[in-house]
Design a protein around this motif. Structure first.
Motif, PDB file in Angstrom:
ATOM      1  N   ASN A   1      37.043  19.482  -1.195  1.00  0.00           N
ATOM      2  CA  ASN A   1      38.411  19.046  -1.434  1.00  0.00           C
ATOM      3  C   ASN A   1      39.378  20.225  -1.446  1.00  0.00           C
ATOM      4  OD1 ASN A   1      37.268  16.557  -1.700  1.00  0.00           O
ATOM      5  ND2 ASN A   1      37.483  16.432  -3.921  1.00  0.00           N
TER       6      ASN A   1
ATOM      7  N   THR B   1      40.681  12.818   5.960  1.00  0.00           N
ATOM      8  CA  THR B   1      41.061  12.097   4.747  1.00  0.00           C
ATOM      9  C   THR B   1      41.205  10.612   5.047  1.00  0.00           C
ATOM     10  OG1 THR B   1      43.423  12.486   5.172  1.00  0.00           O
ATOM     11  CG2 THR B   1      42.262  14.111   3.801  1.00  0.00           C
TER      12      THR B   1
ATOM     13  N   ASN C   1      41.614   4.814  -0.404  1.00  0.00           N
ATOM     14  CA  ASN C   1      40.635   4.100  -1.220  1.00  0.00           C
ATOM     15  C   ASN C   1      40.333   2.718  -0.639  1.00  0.00           C
ATOM     16  OD1 ASN C   1      40.606   6.271  -2.909  1.00  0.00           O
ATOM     17  ND2 ASN C   1      41.445   5.207  -4.702  1.00  0.00           N
TER      18      ASN C   1
ATOM     19  N   GLU D   1      36.102   7.746  -7.884  1.00  0.00           N
ATOM     20  CA  GLU D   1      36.665   8.715  -8.832  1.00  0.00           C
ATOM     21  C   GLU D   1      35.838   9.996  -8.879  1.00  0.00           C
ATOM     22  OE1 GLU D   1      39.251  10.180 -11.873  1.00  0.00           O
ATOM     23  OE2 GLU D   1      39.464   8.586 -10.377  1.00  0.00           O
TER      24      GLU D   1
ATOM     25  N   LYS E   1      36.468  13.214  -6.508  1.00  0.00           N
ATOM     26  CA  LYS E   1      37.495  14.248  -6.713  1.00  0.00           C
ATOM     27  C   LYS E   1      36.864  15.590  -7.069  1.00  0.00           C
ATOM     28  CE  LYS E   1      38.421  13.295 -11.627  1.00  0.00           C
ATOM     29  NZ  LYS E   1      39.412  12.746 -12.584  1.00  0.00           N
ATOM     30  N   PHE E   2      35.563  15.594  -7.426  1.00  0.00           N
ATOM     31  CA  PHE E   2      34.872  16.839  -7.753  1.00  0.00           C
ATOM     32  C   PHE E   2      34.184  17.458  -6.532  1.00  0.00           C
ATOM     33  CE2 PHE E   2      34.808  14.298 -11.713  1.00  0.00           C
ATOM     34  CZ  PHE E   2      35.504  15.167 -12.536  1.00  0.00           C
TER      35      PHE E   2
ATOM     36  N   LYS F   1      43.504  21.023  -2.454  1.00  0.00           N
ATOM     37  CA  LYS F   1      44.765  20.578  -3.039  1.00  0.00           C
ATOM     38  C   LYS F   1      44.735  19.100  -3.436  1.00  0.00           C
ATOM     39  CE  LYS F   1      47.621  24.018  -0.666  1.00  0.00           C
ATOM     40  NZ  LYS F   1      48.766  24.264   0.241  1.00  0.00           N
ATOM     41  N   GLY F   2      43.594  18.686  -3.980  1.00  0.00           N
ATOM     42  CA  GLY F   2      43.482  17.319  -4.469  1.00  0.00           C
ATOM     43  C   GLY F   2      43.126  16.293  -3.420  1.00  0.00           C
ATOM     44  N   ASN F   3      43.099  16.685  -2.152  1.00  0.00           N
ATOM     45  CA  ASN F   3      42.723  15.752  -1.090  1.00  0.00           C
ATOM     46  C   ASN F   3      41.209  15.687  -0.966  1.00  0.00           C
ATOM     47  OD1 ASN F   3      45.355  15.090  -0.247  1.00  0.00           O
ATOM     48  ND2 ASN F   3      45.480  17.005   0.914  1.00  0.00           N
ATOM     49  N   ILE F   4      40.665  14.473  -0.906  1.00  0.00           N
ATOM     50  CA  ILE F   4      39.219  14.289  -0.708  1.00  0.00           C
ATOM     51  C   ILE F   4      38.941  14.405   0.777  1.00  0.00           C
ATOM     52  CG2 ILE F   4      37.284  12.697  -0.917  1.00  0.00           C
ATOM     53  CD1 ILE F   4      38.733  11.498  -3.371  1.00  0.00           C
ATOM     54  N   ASN F   5      38.172  15.408   1.150  1.00  0.00           N
ATOM     55  CA  ASN F   5      37.889  15.686   2.555  1.00  0.00           C
ATOM     56  C   ASN F   5      36.516  15.187   2.957  1.00  0.00           C
ATOM     57  OD1 ASN F   5      40.299  16.928   3.284  1.00  0.00           O
ATOM     58  ND2 ASN F   5      39.647  18.921   2.522  1.00  0.00           N
TER      59      ASN F   5
END
Length: 354
Positions: free
Chosen positions: A318, A339, A342, A310, A313-314, A320-324
Motif C-alpha cells: 500500500n 487499485t 470495495n 479492512e 489496509k495493512f 499513501k493509504g491506497n490498497i494496491n
C-alpha cells in the motif's frame, strides 16, 4: 540437478545438498552450529540432517512450536535468549530446518542476533522450497497481520532435498502448490498448464517443476531484490489472500494454510483482473475451476467480507493509504500497483462463492 547460483548464494538439490553443506562448513571458521526446528521437523526431519552433518563442531538444536500462530516476536525472543545462553557468537552458523515459519523466523533471528550471523535454509515443505526460503525475505507477524516485522537479507545457502516432502500431508502439499500455480500465472502460461494437469504428474515431474518454480522466483528477485517494482508481481493473490489468512487465523474451525488462502486470493484477483484489465473471461473461469478442483471451496459469509477488506489496509504494497493489487493483463503478464473499490472486491467474493 544442477545447482542454481544467484547473485549472493547457491541453491543445492537432493543428493548434492549435504556435500555442499560439508564443504561450506569446512571452508569457514565457524565456532558452533545451531539448528532451528519446530515440533514437527524435530521428529520427522532432524534425524536425517544430523546423520548427514559431517563436522566436529558442537551442534545445538533449538525447537519452537509449529504453526503460523507462533511466528511472533515472542518466539524470536525465546530463540535469541537460547542462542545467548548456549554461547552463540558472531562466528556461529544457523541452519533453519522447516517450513515457511521456521525459515522466515529463523532468518530474521539470524540477521538480528549480534547484528547478524550466517544462516542456511533447509526447507522441508513444498511451500518453503519454492517460495519462503528463496529470495531473502525474513520476518514475523504482528498479531494477526502477516509479515509486518522483518528484513530482506539472503541466506548463505539453500538446500532443497525433496525427500523431506514425504513427511507432508496432502493438504500441506496442496498449500505449496498454490505458490507454484502463482508463478505460472504471473510468468509462464505453459508452466501453469503443466501444473494444472496434476493427475498426470510423476515424482520426477514434480522435482523438475519445483526446480522451474525456484528459477522463476530467483529471476524475478534478482531483477528487483528490494521489491520496488517487478518483485511485487510475486504478490499476485496475496493482497486478498493474506487478509483472508489473517482473518481466519483466530477462527480455529476455519483456519487456513497459507496456500489455501492464496488460492482463494488468486481467484478473487483474477476476477478483478477481468473487470479492470480485460483479462479473458474464459481463462478467468478456467482458473476458478482448476483452483477449486484442487482446493475445494470454503464458505465465506457475507458478514466476513468487510472485516477481511479492512485487514488489507495493512498490506505492505500500500502507498499513501491506497490498497494496491497485482492483477493480470493475461497469464504471464502481471500489472502492479492497481487499485479498485470495495464494491468490486465484494463482487469478487460473490464470484468465488457462486
Amino acid at each position: 540437478m544442477t545447482p542454481i547460483t544467484t547473485q549472493d548464494y547457491s541453491i543445492q538439490f537432493n543428493s548434492d545438498c549435504y556435500s555442499a553443506l560439508s564443504n561450506y562448513i569446512q571452508n569457514n571458521t565457524f565456532s558452533n552450529i545451531f539448528i532451528l526446528v519446530d515440533s514437527n521437523t524435530s521428529d520427522l526431519c532432524l534425524p536425517k540432517l544430523l546423520a548427514q552433518l559431517n563436522t566436529e563442531l558442537t551442534i545445538e538444536v533449538i525447537e519452537i512450536e509449529a504453526g503460523e500462530q507462533h511466528k511472533t516476536i515472542e518466539t524470536c525472543l525465546g530463540v535469541w535468549e537460547t542462542l545467548s545462553e548456549l554461547g552463540a557468537d558472531r562466528k556461529s552458523l544457523m541452519l533453519n530446518l522447516g517450513g515457511g515459519v521456521v525459515t522466515d523466523l529463523g532468518g530474521f533471528v539470524a540477521c538480528t542476533y549480534q547484528r547478524g550471523i550466517k544462516f542456511i535454509n533447509i526447507p522441508t515443505t513444498l511451500l518453503s522450497m519454492v517460495d519462503a526460503s528463496i529470495g531473502g525475505k525474513n520476518g514475523v507477524d504482528l498479531g494477526a497481520i502477516k509479515n509486518q516485522i522483518g528484513i530482506i537479507k539472503t541466506p548463505n545457502m539453500v538446500l532443497v532435498d525433496t525427500d523431506y516432502l514425504s513427511t507432508l500431508s496432502s493438504r500441506e502439499m496442496r498449500s505449496g502448490l498454490a505458490e507454484m500455480l502463482k508463478h505460472g500465472l504471473i510468468h509462464n502460461e505453459l508452466y501453469y498448464s503443466k501444473l494444472s494437469r496434476l493427475s498426470n504428474l510423476t515424482l520426477e515431474d514434480l522435482d523438475q517443476l519445483i526446480y522451474d518454480s525456484i528459477l522463476i522466483k530467483k529471476d524475478i528477485v534478482e531483477q528487483d531484490p528490494t521489491e520496488q517494482n517487478l518483485r511485487k508481481s510475486l504478490n499476485f493473490g496475496h493482497t486478498l489472500g493474506h487478509a483472508i489468512e489473517s482473518f481466519y487465523l483466530n477462527h480455529k474451525s476455519k483456519a487456513l494454510l497459507h496456500g489455501e488462502a492464496i488460492a482463494i486470493g488468486m481467484i478473487l484477483e483474477t476476477y478483478l483482473s477481468n473487470k479492470l484489465l480485460d483479462f479473458p473471461e474464459d481463462k478467468m473461469q478456467l482458473i476458478k475451476e482448476n483452483t477449486i478442483k484442487v482446493y475445494g471451496k470454503i464458505d465465506i459469509p457475507e458478514a466476513d467480507y468487510l472485516p477481511i477488506i479492512e485487514l488489507m489496509k495493512f498490506d505492505k504494497k500500500n502507498i499513501k493509504g491506497n490498497i494496491n493489487f497485482v492483477l493480470l493483463n493475461s497469464i504471464g503478464d502481471p500489472k502492479i500497483n492497481q487499485t479498485t473499490t470495495n464494491d468490486l472486491i465484494i463482487k469478487s467474493f460473490k464470484f468465488y462463492s457462486n
